[in-house]
Design a protein around this motif. Structure first.
Motif, short mmCIF file in Angstrom:
data_model
loop_
_atom_site.label_atom_id
_atom_site.label_comp_id
_atom_site.label_asym_id
_atom_site.label_seq_id
_atom_site.Cartn_x
_atom_site.Cartn_y
_atom_site.Cartn_z
N GLU A 205 -25.87 4.53 -0.82
CA GLU A 205 -25.44 5.86 -1.55
C GLU A 205 -27.26 5.48 -1.50
N PRO A 206 -27.53 7.06 -1.56
CA PRO A 206 -29.03 7.43 -1.80
C PRO A 206 -28.88 7.55 -3.47
N GLU A 207 -28.37 7.81 -4.10
CA GLU A 207 -27.67 8.05 -5.32
C GLU A 207 -28.16 6.65 -6.15
N VAL A 208 -28.60 5.68 -4.92
CA VAL A 208 -28.12 3.96 -6.06
C VAL A 208 -29.83 4.32 -5.95
N PHE A 209 -30.26 4.10 -5.13
CA PHE A 209 -32.01 4.23 -4.76
C PHE A 209 -32.64 4.73 -5.73
N SER A 210 -32.29 5.86 -6.17
CA SER A 210 -32.95 7.15 -6.90
C SER A 210 -33.13 6.18 -8.04
N LEU A 211 -31.39 5.56 -8.10
CA LEU A 211 -31.65 4.71 -9.32
C LEU A 211 -32.43 3.77 -9.31
N MET A 212 -32.66 3.34 -8.66
CA MET A 212 -33.32 1.86 -8.12
C MET A 212 -34.97 2.05 -8.93
N ASN A 213 -35.21 3.21 -8.29
CA ASN A 213 -37.02 4.28 -8.24
C ASN A 213 -36.86 3.51 -9.36
N ASN A 214 -36.05 4.62 -10.27
CA ASN A 214 -36.74 5.05 -11.92
C ASN A 214 -36.18 3.79 -12.99
N LEU A 215 -35.24 2.57 -12.42
CA LEU A 215 -35.59 1.66 -12.82
C LEU A 215 -37.06 0.19 -12.87
N ALA A 216 -37.25 0.57 -11.33
CA ALA A 216 -38.30 0.28 -11.45
C ALA A 216 -39.85 0.83 -11.90
N LEU A 217 -39.61 1.77 -12.30
CA LEU A 217 -40.60 2.60 -12.54
C LEU A 217 -40.47 1.93 -14.33
N ARG A 218 -39.27 2.54 -14.94
CA ARG A 218 -39.49 1.68 -16.08
C ARG A 218 -40.34 -0.09 -16.04
N TYR A 219 -39.64 -0.63 -15.05
CA TYR A 219 -39.75 -2.09 -14.94
C TYR A 219 -41.27 -2.22 -14.83
N GLN A 220 -42.09 -1.44 -14.24
CA GLN A 220 -43.67 -0.97 -14.59
C GLN A 220 -43.83 -1.22 -15.43
N ASP A 221 -43.25 0.07 -16.54
CA ASP A 221 -44.08 0.50 -18.06
C ASP A 221 -43.98 -1.13 -18.54
N LEU A 222 -42.47 -2.05 -18.59
CA LEU A 222 -42.83 -2.69 -19.29
C LEU A 222 -43.39 -4.46 -18.98
N GLY A 223 -44.12 -3.77 -18.07
CA GLY A 223 -45.64 -4.71 -17.44
C GLY A 223 -43.94 -5.89 -16.68
N ASP A 224 -43.23 -5.85 -15.97
CA ASP A 224 -42.69 -6.30 -15.24
C ASP A 224 -43.06 -5.94 -13.87
N TYR A 225 -43.82 -5.99 -12.59
CA TYR A 225 -44.22 -5.69 -12.22
C TYR A 225 -43.43 -6.47 -10.81
N GLN A 226 -42.93 -7.10 -11.61
CA GLN A 226 -42.61 -7.83 -9.55
C GLN A 226 -40.94 -8.22 -9.77
N LYS A 227 -39.79 -7.62 -11.27
CA LYS A 227 -38.72 -6.95 -10.53
C LYS A 227 -39.21 -5.39 -10.00
N ALA A 228 -40.23 -4.51 -10.71
CA ALA A 228 -40.17 -3.29 -10.44
C ALA A 228 -40.38 -3.48 -8.33
N ALA A 229 -41.53 -4.18 -8.38
CA ALA A 229 -42.01 -4.51 -6.81
C ALA A 229 -40.74 -4.75 -5.83
N LEU A 230 -39.77 -5.25 -6.73
CA LEU A 230 -38.68 -6.35 -5.24
C LEU A 230 -37.86 -4.77 -4.62
N LEU A 231 -36.99 -4.33 -5.89
CA LEU A 231 -36.86 -2.17 -5.79
C LEU A 231 -37.68 -1.41 -5.26
N LEU A 232 -38.47 -1.36 -5.80
CA LEU A 232 -39.40 -0.23 -4.76
C LEU A 232 -39.40 -0.71 -3.26
N GLU A 233 -39.67 -1.84 -2.72
CA GLU A 233 -39.21 -2.30 -1.66
C GLU A 233 -38.18 -2.28 -1.30
N GLU A 234 -37.16 -1.81 -1.80
CA GLU A 234 -36.20 -2.26 -1.03
C GLU A 234 -35.78 -0.70 -1.26
#
Length: 645
Positions: free
Chosen positions: A373-402
């Motif tokens: 569902e597209p709503e799940v990928f929107s969730l992944m995008n926003n969660l990845a950006l918060r991982y970025q703010d937290l400095g967890d760049y690997q987690k952010a990259a994995l979600l954004l690649e998906e």
């Protein structure tokens, strides 16, 4: 029985002082019956007569019936010397039994175990004071009686109970296990006995792994054990926990609401917050949701705090994950609501305020990550950006690649959503030190945005700004400055002089001017950006630390080391408050301050700061990351200075 000494004393006081029926209330398996039976064992000689009635649950119907339990209990009939006419219905037989109890002289106690909502009935009167005290256990809230709420065990008592059955185990792993099950008494006993019986489990950490991955039903945990809670029959932990929480007395709408609590963190939620999160409309929908919450609370599935917040116990949440069919459509509004909570508006939000919702996003993603569902990928995008703010760049990259893979399939190469995800992913790649990949993605994103929006659109400016910073990382300062000058012109046209986006672009452009040696322009832009952000966001916003750090580096280049150090000390204190000790932002600030202190000949303090920064970068990125290599160079330099080289 482990612990509960205080509860036993409090229960004794309540029974002695109350003229009402006393109900030990709590969720299934928390230890209500054990506490009541312990009370009876201690105070057995205080009573002339004790009557015991167990209200058993029909597992097929999910119901229990007090009247039926009394009417069909042969022992209580025999002890009272009552011969019942089998032609009498159950209600009349129960009345005769209650009347027989009431006639008994002395100080007496009636104990009713596992009562449900049918206990308060106008058809039957329970025996009353002064001859009788009535003690009841129930997971249902029977508010017309005197309630004695029984909560989970303390952490210390939970450890003692586990080790009573399993022997001495690793304390840290056991504490993690107890936190996962919220010190639920029955679960502690069942898991401890299962662990003790297993010949293959080497440590409690394996139990923790099974719980975290929702594998209570795993064959390695299917050991036959006995428990007083199951009348000492051979059971498995999984099967017995399921039987302790039967769903058949719930309506479909109650099950739907429990699904929402199952996929969220087990935190207290206000009714108003639930209205917003589930997009419940004013009027009948809100009234229905309120009624459902109260009903689930009364039935013992949800708990309510003094602040009128509802929450679910971790073990009920875990068991429901096996019993309920969790699907995306049931929780679509919830996913959209949490996605919105994780969204970030550069013009007004503080990223620190968003970190509380990361756990919520993670929980939902655990349940729905395989959904297309597209709503799940929107969730992944926003969660990845918060991982970025937290400095967890690997987690952010994995979600954004998906997310990018999904966007390309759903929208095609040149869609604005694809460009946005490419830009977000590129920023994360830059933090990870992969500048070439970042630049390639951003050049594609700029091309798409230009086609979709035209040259003066704010979206194009934002993507160009990210591309300029990527050029900056690769030391292509001329490309960076040309792009950022275009971006600033566009931002001023779109937003005017006093806007956060304009301040951000000025700050980025100031960094490039510094690299080009134009310190006057750099300081002028830095100070404008800092002044604006201070007025707009206040001292507590992380932007201020970034602005001060960048300005300090310009002063450092000009040889104004004390001025640079003063700014960096304020910035470092801010970064530590915002992100804690192990964030890359903190490490960058420590490195910059350490470099300035070297120029001030404060080598000992510089060494401490640079060494801390190096450890953070090594732990986060490894030895080959540009930040790690740069920090290693400074660390070697300060070590040499300390050694007098």
């Amino acid at each position: 029985m482990v612990g509960r000494e205080t509860e036993l004393e409090d229960l004794k006081t309540l029974i002695e002082q109350s003229e009402k029926v006393v109900v030990v209330n709590g969720l299934g398996g928390i230890g209500k019956t054990t506490l009541a039976k312990r009370y009876l064992a201690i105070h057995n000689n205080d009573y002339d007569h004790i009557a015991f009635i167990e209200v058993s649950v029909d597992e097929e119907k999910g119901q229990s019936n007090f009247i039926s339990a009394v009417a069909n209990d042969p022992i209580i009939h025999e002890n009272l010397g009552i011969t019942l006419n089998p032609k009498l219905d159950e209600t009349k037989r129960t009345r005769l039994i209650m009347n027989g109890l009431q006639q008994l002289e002395g100080n007496n106690l009636l104990f009713i175990d596992n009562a449900t909502g049918d206990l308060p009935t106008s058809q039957v009167t329970l025996p009353t004071p002064p001859r009788w005290k009535v003690l009841v256990t129930s997971r249902v809230r029977l508010d017309q009686f005197a309630l004695f709420a029984l909560d989970s065990l303390s952490m210390e008592d939970g450890k003692i109970l586990f080790e009573k059955y399993a022997g001495k185990v690793d304390g840290d792993a056991l504490e993690e296990l107890l936190e996962l099950i919220d010190c639920h008494t029955l679960t502690i006993e069942l898991l401890a006995k299962t662990y003790a019986k297993s010949l293959t489990m080497k440590n409690v950490g394996e139990l923790v792994d099974y719980l975290k991955s929702n594998q209570l039903h795993h064959e390695r945990l299917a050991k036959e054990i006995t428990s007083e809670h199951a009348n000492n029959k051979e059971i498995t932990a999984y099967s017995h926990l399921l039987s302790a929480f039967i769903l058949t007395d719930l309506t479909d709408r109650e099950k739907w609401l429990l699904k929402q609590f199952t996929v969220l963190p087990p935190k207290p939620l206000t009714v108003e917050f639930l209205f917003d999160l589930l997009e419940t409309k004013i009027g009948e929908e809100q009234e229905e949701l309120s009624d459902l919450l109260q009903s689930l609370h009364k039935k013992g599935w949800l708990q309510e705090s003094r602040r009128q917040e509802f929450f679910i116990h971790r073990m009920i949440q875990s068991i429901l994950s096996y019993q309920l069919e969790i699907n995306f459509q049931d929780s679509k509004n919830l996913v959209e609501g949490v996605t919105e909570l994780l969204s970030f508006d550069q013009a007004k939000d503080n990223p620190i305020d968003k970190f509380q919702w990361v756990e919520w996003g993670e929980n939902l993603l655990h349940w729905f990550k395989h959904s297309s569902e597209p709503e799940v990928f929107s969730l992944m995008n926003n969660l990845a950006l918060r991982y970025q703010d937290l400095g967890d760049y690997q987690k952010a990259a994995l979600l954004l690649e998906e997310t990018l893979d999904s966007d390309l399939k759903n929208f095609g190469e040149n869609h604005s959503t694809v460009a946005r995800t490419r830009s977000n992913l590129a920023v994360v790649y830059s933090y990870l030190g992969d500048y070439q990949k970042a630049t390639e993605l951003l050049e594609k994103a700029v091309e798409s945005d230009l086609q979709n929006f035209g040259g003066n659109h704010s979206t194009v400016a934002r993507t160009r700004s990210n591309l300029a910073l990527s050029y900056l990382d690769q030391k292509d300062y001329q490309k960076a400055v040309k792009l950022l000058e275009k971006v600033l012109t566009s931002d001023l046209q779109n937003f005017g002089e006093n806007h956060p986006t304009v301040a951000r672009t000025r700050s980025n452009l100031a960094v490039v001017y510094r690299k080009l040696g134009d310190y006057k322009k750099s300081i002028e832009l830095h100070e404008k950006a800092l002044e604006f952000d201070l007025k707009k966001f206040g001292e507590s916003h992380p932007k201020l630390a970034t602005r001060r750090s960048n300005l300090a580096l310009t002063y450092q280049d000009l040889g104004k080391y004390q001025k640079a150090a003063d700014l960096l000390e304020i910035a470092l204190a801010s970064e530590l408050r915002s992100f804690g000790e192990n964030h890359p932002n903190v490490a960058r600030c420590q490195l910059n301050l350490g470099a300035v202190l070297i120029n001030l000949k404060e080598y000992q303090e510089a060494h401490k700061l640079i060494e801390r920064a190096f450890k953070i970068f090594i732990d986060r990125f490894g030895a080959s990351h540009p930040d790690t290599e740069r920090t290693k160079g400074w660390l070697d330099k300060v070590k040499g200075l300390l050694a007098g080289k």
